[in-house]
Design a protein around this motif. Structure first.
Motif, PDB file in Angstrom:
ATOM      1  N   LEU A   1      -9.150  10.489  -8.292  1.00 19.39           N
ATOM      2  CA  LEU A   1      -9.578   9.091  -8.191  1.00 19.39           C
ATOM      3  C   LEU A   1      -9.382   8.373  -9.525  1.00 19.39           C
ATOM      4  O   LEU A   1      -9.918   8.808 -10.544  1.00 19.39           O
ATOM      5  CB  LEU A   1     -11.045   9.014  -7.765  1.00 19.39           C
TER       6      LEU A   1
ATOM      7  N   ALA B   1      -7.240  14.394  -3.802  1.00 17.41           N
ATOM      8  CA  ALA B   1      -6.826  13.141  -4.435  1.00 17.41           C
ATOM      9  C   ALA B   1      -7.611  12.979  -5.732  1.00 17.41           C
ATOM     10  O   ALA B   1      -8.825  13.189  -5.751  1.00 17.41           O
ATOM     11  CB  ALA B   1      -7.106  11.954  -3.517  1.00 17.41           C
TER      12      ALA B   1
ATOM     13  N   GLN C   1       0.658   4.554   0.891  1.00 23.17           N
ATOM     14  CA  GLN C   1       0.798   5.497   2.008  1.00 23.17           C
ATOM     15  C   GLN C   1       1.232   4.834   3.316  1.00 23.17           C
ATOM     16  O   GLN C   1       2.016   5.377   4.076  1.00 23.17           O
ATOM     17  CB  GLN C   1      -0.532   6.232   2.251  1.00 23.17           C
TER      18      GLN C   1
ATOM     19  N   LEU D   1      -7.084   9.035   3.370  1.00 24.11           N
ATOM     20  CA  LEU D   1      -6.146  10.162   3.273  1.00 24.11           C
ATOM     21  C   LEU D   1      -6.743  11.402   3.944  1.00 24.11           C
ATOM     22  O   LEU D   1      -6.046  12.141   4.646  1.00 24.11           O
ATOM     23  CB  LEU D   1      -5.840  10.472   1.803  1.00 24.11           C
TER      24      LEU D   1
ATOM     25  N   GLU E   1      -9.448   4.787  -0.190  1.00 25.17           N
ATOM     26  CA  GLU E   1      -8.143   5.441  -0.056  1.00 25.17           C
ATOM     27  C   GLU E   1      -8.323   6.947   0.127  1.00 25.17           C
ATOM     28  O   GLU E   1      -7.624   7.574   0.930  1.00 25.17           O
ATOM     29  CB  GLU E   1      -7.275   5.165  -1.291  1.00 25.17           C
ATOM     30  N   GLN E   2      -9.265   7.522  -0.632  1.00 28.79           N
ATOM     31  CA  GLN E   2      -9.499   8.960  -0.554  1.00 28.79           C
ATOM     32  C   GLN E   2      -9.957   9.362   0.863  1.00 28.79           C
ATOM     33  O   GLN E   2      -9.417  10.300   1.460  1.00 28.79           O
ATOM     34  CB  GLN E   2     -10.578   9.354  -1.573  1.00 28.79           C
TER      35      GLN E   2
ATOM     36  N   THR F   1      -4.523   3.881  -8.016  1.00 28.26           N
ATOM     37  CA  THR F   1      -5.013   2.911  -7.017  1.00 28.26           C
ATOM     38  C   THR F   1      -5.872   3.615  -5.962  1.00 28.26           C
ATOM     39  O   THR F   1      -6.194   3.019  -4.938  1.00 28.26           O
ATOM     40  CB  THR F   1      -3.843   2.195  -6.308  1.00 28.26           C
ATOM     41  N   THR F   2      -6.231   4.862  -6.232  1.00 27.72           N
ATOM     42  CA  THR F   2      -7.016   5.603  -5.229  1.00 27.72           C
ATOM     43  C   THR F   2      -8.502   5.533  -5.557  1.00 27.72           C
ATOM     44  O   THR F   2      -8.909   5.796  -6.679  1.00 27.72           O
ATOM     45  CB  THR F   2      -6.571   7.079  -5.190  1.00 27.72           C
ATOM     46  N   ASN F   3      -9.245   5.173  -4.542  1.00 28.60           N
ATOM     47  CA  ASN F   3     -10.682   5.122  -4.687  1.00 28.60           C
ATOM     48  C   ASN F   3     -11.341   5.702  -3.452  1.00 28.60           C
ATOM     49  O   ASN F   3     -10.671   6.321  -2.631  1.00 28.60           O
ATOM     50  CB  ASN F   3     -11.108   3.667  -4.892  1.00 28.60           C
TER      51      ASN F   3
ATOM     52  N   GLU G   1       0.858  -1.203   0.000  1.00 29.30           N
ATOM     53  CA  GLU G   1       0.000   0.000   0.000  1.00 29.30           C
ATOM     54  C   GLU G   1       0.892   1.252   0.000  1.00 29.30           C
ATOM     55  O   GLU G   1       1.874   1.339   0.741  1.00 29.30           O
ATOM     56  CB  GLU G   1      -0.881  -0.039   1.267  1.00 29.30           C
TER      57      GLU G   1
ATOM     58  N   PRO H   1      -2.669   7.923  -7.938  1.00 29.17           N
ATOM     59  CA  PRO H   1      -4.093   8.064  -8.287  1.00 29.17           C
ATOM     60  C   PRO H   1      -4.706   6.804  -8.893  1.00 29.17           C
ATOM     61  O   PRO H   1      -5.903   6.570  -8.703  1.00 29.17           O
ATOM     62  CB  PRO H   1      -4.104   9.213  -9.303  1.00 29.17           C
TER      63      PRO H   1
END
Lengths: 297, 426
Positions: free
Chosen positions: B192, B190, A130, B262, B258-259, B253-255, A128, B251
């Motif tokens: 997405l 972020a 972060q 963060l 994750e958003q 892998t950001t959904n 992962e 970005p």
């Protein structure tokens, strides 16, 4: 009804084989037939209509399929190469060890004992960006400056899924090689030692000729196993980013369950089966050649 | 010998009859079991409510048991499709309604809906019900929704020397704020790009905020690249993720998960999301309670629409107990649960008879999201291929453009061609 003894013997044989044949028909032939039949249908949800080989034409004309095939080839080649090289190296190492051998064998086998989806989920969190441990360790060791999105970029995502597959696949090859090493006649090593052979020469002229057949068999089996691999990639990337890890089994899943195009997905499945069958033929030929060579000896 | 055989036969028959009676009695006593699958059952802010809903429903209906099916959001649709194909789908589901109805996975609810009294039916506006219809038939009862807005962390905004009373109104102001909110190990927002349709939802809000359109009016053509305003919006939004930009890294892998993680960890100062994300963030980091504020999405055109999801409860076509399922859907859609969902899980109610409820009025942020909803377009978009287009094709294009920004035009032109073909292939 009077039967000749030979006929009776044959009938008895068939009766013994019948349960297994029925079981195989239920779990292999029927689903396979169903998949082939589905590949000839245009399926939209619960509705379907016969379209002949149109799904095959669509799949083969779609660059996504060829991209998936290329990804499968790259994934399989990288993974199998590393499985065999590392599996052989570990087996040689373990065979030489005199202490903690059993404990190490168990430790090395652990990844193989873990369910692939579970292992993939663990790695997903380790990588992962972060909060993952891999980034923390890599940063602490000064290997990377800022956190890296291992699964977020095509090259590192591909390398990551190969690495996880290697982590999981090496123990199987190692186990085969360890078994193979037990069969190498000890006298050959003793003779080599008397001739003053060093470690590399012992490997080159004693171990390798004795293991070569096993390596070929293990490689072929591993290729067959890896080319139809879904779980690790399915869990870790789902084929992304931007289809960088979309090997054929993942493409099949995405076409069927995300795209709702079961006919095309079944066509991909049948084409994948053809590839695996071709590899099985190679495997059978290799084992037959060796058997014939053994008979000749 | 014959007597012995006759006796044995009688005994066997008696045992068989007794066994049949016992099993019949057991079957009669067995409750109806309804499986219930939505993408949200795994969300912690909703858990206490659905558990309470089930407990009260089962107490009121002793013959019916409700069994929640907990599925991760990203597997929700695929698991449903696999089960629906096997005609084993959970009875009660919340899925992409148009796609599911088109594929024959859902049962029309017209029979149940029309049998209800007008007092019940009038709690839903016709516009809301339209979002739950396919070819004129009702396939779901709208239960909750979520209007997308811009949510800020007040402390981080103030710390950056910005005034929360004057949030950005257009793209340029947003970028200016973004630069001030970005530092060495924290970012303004972020982008997405993860593989779920949340990526598509947020992208659509940016396109609409720039006066663009992703599709033509009758949804027969995709216009991501064809419409210059759409393409400009896409480039602006995805450009935030470029090196030195205002977006958090990774970005692709950001959904949603994750958003919000963060945001809860104060790594990003703002997020484009629905009101429910506030409950999720505060659940993850209670220190943020009362420190968030929301505004309409910054837009370059007046009255730009935002996106409002409509989540409806449906009955799967393979459900053996549709009457019992409808009973539960009605129970779950009750005013009481709508209010509780809004207050605890921050899910926007779909009923029109609870706007004046004191609990709703007491929540100013909820009122703000309700106001934003006045200019919202309902989501999912009404096309049978939408589930695939939203979760696969558009996301794939977003990922490719994020990885190779210089090819954004070409990538979205190819997307237009691919999606247009799918829109017309039904």
């Amino acid at each position: 009804m009077d039967l000749a003894p030979r006929q009776r013997q044959r009938l008895t044989g068939y009766l013994f084989v019948a349960p297994v044949a029925l079981f195989l028909a239920a779990v292999v032939i029927v689903p396979l037939g169903s998949a082939v039949w589905t590949s000839l249908l245009r399926v939209r949800g619960l509705r379907s209509s016969f379209v002949g080989v149109a799904n095959y034409a669509t799949v083969l004309a779609d660059e996504t399929f060829w991209h998936g095939l290329a990804r499968s080839a790259a994934f399989t080649a990288s993974s199998v190469l590393l499985h065999v090289a590392l599996g052989l190296a570990l087996a040689l190492l373990l065979a030489e060890l005199r202490t903690a051998r059993t404990a190490l064998r168990i430790a090395f086998l652990t990844p193989w004992m873990v369910a692939p989806a579970v292992g993939a989920t663990v790695w997903l969190w380790l990588l992962e960006p972060q909060f993952g441990v891999v980034n923390y360790l890599a940063q602490s060791a000064g290997l990377i400056g800022s956190p890296k999105a291992w699964l977020g970029e095509p090259l590192s995502a591909f390398a990551s899924v190969v690495a996880v597959d290697v982590w999981r696949g090496v123990p199987f090859v190692m186990l085969l090689m360890l078994a193979g090493l037990q069969t190498v006649p000890q006298e050959q090593y003793e003779a080599a030692a008397l001739d003053g052979a060093n470690a590399w020469q012992r490997f080159r002229y004693v171990t390798w000729p004795n293991l070569r057949y096993l390596v070929v068999v293990a490689t072929t089996l591993d290729v067959i196993n890896t080319v139809r691999h879904y779980d690790i990639i399915g869990v870790m990337t789902g084929g992304g980013p931007a289809s960088a890890t979309e090997v054929l089994p993942v493409l099949l899943y995405n076409t069927a369950f995300r795209g709702n195009r079961f006919g095309e997905a079944a066509a991909i499945g049948v084409l994948l089966l053809a590839i695996v069958l071709a590899l099985v033929v190679v495997y059978i030929r290799i084992t037959r050649i060796d058997r014939d060579a053994g008979d000749a000896r | 010998m014959n007597v012995r055989i006759a006796g044995a036969t009688r005994l066997a028959l008696s045992l068989a009859v007794a066994a049949a009676l016992c099993s019949g009695a057991a079957r009669a006593a067995d409750p109806i079991v309804l499986q219930w699958q939505t993408a949200n059952l795994t969300e912690s802010q909703y858990e206490p409510i659905w558990k309470k809903t089930i407990a009260e429903f089962e107490a009121a209906n002793p013959g019916i048991k409700v069994e929640p099916v907990l599925v991760a959001r990203k597997d929700h649709w695929t698991k449903f499709v696999a089960a629906a194909q096997a005609k084993q789908a959970p009875c009660i589901v919340s899925v992409d309604l148009t796609t599911a109805a088109y594929n024959g996975y859902l049962l029309s609810l017209d029979k149940f809906w029309n049998a209800e009294p007008a007092s019940f039916r009038s709690a839903w506006n016709p516009d809301i019900l339209t979002a739950a219809k396919w070819k004129g038939q009702l396939y779901g009862l709208p239960i909750w929704g979520g209007t997308y807005g811009e949510i800020y962390n007040r402390d981080l905004v103030v710390k950056a020397g910005l005034d929360p009373a004057h949030p950005p109104k257009n793209f340029d102001e947003y970028i200016a704020w973004g630069r001030k909110l970005t530092g060495d190990d924290h970012w303004a927002m972020a982008v997405l790009g993860g593989k779920t349709d949340t990526t598509t939802r947020v992208l659509l809000t940016w396109i609409w905020a720039n006066g663009g359109e992703a599709f033509n009016a009758d949804m027969t053509e995709a216009t991501f690249a064809k419409n210059p305003k759409s393409l400009a919006a896409i480039k602006t939004y995805l450009g935030f993720a470029r090196k030195g930009g205002i977006a958090a890294p990774a970005p692709t892998t950001t959904n949603y998960l994750e958003q919000t993680n963060l945001f809860a960890q104060q790594k990003i100062a703002t997020m484009r999301n629905a009101y429910w994300s506030v409950a999720k963030v505060v659940g993850d980091n209670p220190a943020l309670k009362g420190k968030l504020f929301a505004t309409s999405n910054p837009a370059n055109v007046p009255d730009a629409p935002t996106l409002a999801t409509v989540t409806a409860s449906s009955i799967s076509a393979s459900c053996k107990y549709p009457e019992a399922a409808w009973k539960f859907i009605k129970f779950d859609a009750d005013r009481k649960w709508s209010i509780e969902r809004a207050v605890v899980a921050n899910w926007m109610p779909m009923r029109n008879d609870i706007a004046d409820a004191p609990e709703i009025k007491a929540d100013p942020m909820l009122a703000q999201f309700v106001a934003m909803g006045a200019h919202a377009r309902s989501y999912p978009l009404p096309h049978p291929a939408w589930a695939e287009i939203a979760a696969n094709d558009i996301v794939d294009a977003v990922q490719k453009a994020l990885l190779d920004p210089d090819k954004t035009d070409q990538i979205f032109r190819e997307l237009d061609a691919k999606v247009t073909k799918k829109l017309n292939d039904i």
